[in-house]
Write a protein that holds these residues in place. Structure first.
Motif, short mmCIF file in Angstrom:
data_model
loop_
_atom_site.label_atom_id
_atom_site.label_comp_id
_atom_site.label_asym_id
_atom_site.label_seq_id
_atom_site.Cartn_x
_atom_site.Cartn_y
_atom_site.Cartn_z
N GLU A 147 -4.46 12.86 2.91
CA GLU A 147 -3.83 11.54 2.91
C GLU A 147 -4.54 10.70 1.87
O GLU A 147 -5.77 10.68 1.81
CB GLU A 147 -3.93 10.90 4.28
N ARG B 64 1.12 5.13 0.75
CA ARG B 64 0.42 6.24 1.39
C ARG B 64 1.09 7.55 0.96
O ARG B 64 2.30 7.71 1.08
CB ARG B 64 0.49 6.14 2.91
N VAL C 283 0.88 -1.17 0.00
CA VAL C 283 0.00 0.00 0.00
C VAL C 283 0.92 1.21 0.00
O VAL C 283 1.86 1.28 0.80
CB VAL C 283 -0.91 0.04 1.25
N LEU D 245 -3.60 -3.44 4.25
CA LEU D 245 -3.39 -2.58 5.40
C LEU D 245 -4.19 -3.06 6.60
O LEU D 245 -5.38 -3.34 6.50
CB LEU D 245 -3.79 -1.15 5.04
N LEU E 17 -4.36 6.76 -0.15
CA LEU E 17 -3.80 5.41 -0.19
C LEU E 17 -3.95 4.86 -1.60
O LEU E 17 -5.00 5.03 -2.23
CB LEU E 17 -4.53 4.49 0.79
#
Length: 104
Positions: free
Chosen positions: A40, A25, A23, A80, A42
């Motif tokens: 933010e 970020r 993942v 995640l 992902l």
């Protein structure tokens, strides 16, 4: 001139399709009125998802405006698990992950 935010996201999403165990970020700042707001995002299995802001339903629309600043990227173990997050690399520039070998 550097790569556009929309093109950067498209390329990162493409690479992430083959890395279901990772993942990415992204953190940065979105222009809002006279200032900026943190965001933010992902990227997992070919899709970007904002965890800090609502997004348009239309998948053909860019997730971030061109004026967005992507300030750092972190590679996480996927899928995640928020209770046991495993960071594999810290605070790089997002362009680092345009190289598929950076996802290893």
């Amino acid at each position: 001139m550097g790569i556009s935010v929309a093109e950067l996201l498209l390329q990162l999403e493409e690479i992430s399709r083959s890395r279901a165990d990772r993942v990415l970020r992204l953190r940065g700042a979105l222009p809002v009125g006279e200032g900026c707001e943190p965001f933010e995002l992902l990227i997992f299995r070919g899709f970007s998802s904002s965890v800090s802001h609502p997004t348009d339903f239309d998948p053909d629309q860019p997730l971030l405006p061109e004026a967005a600043r992507i300030e750092q990227a972190e590679l996480l173990q996927g899928p995640l698990n928020p209770q046991a997050e495993q960071c594999l690399s810290r605070a790089s520039g997002a362009e680092t992950y345009l190289d598929p070998s950076a996802w290893l």
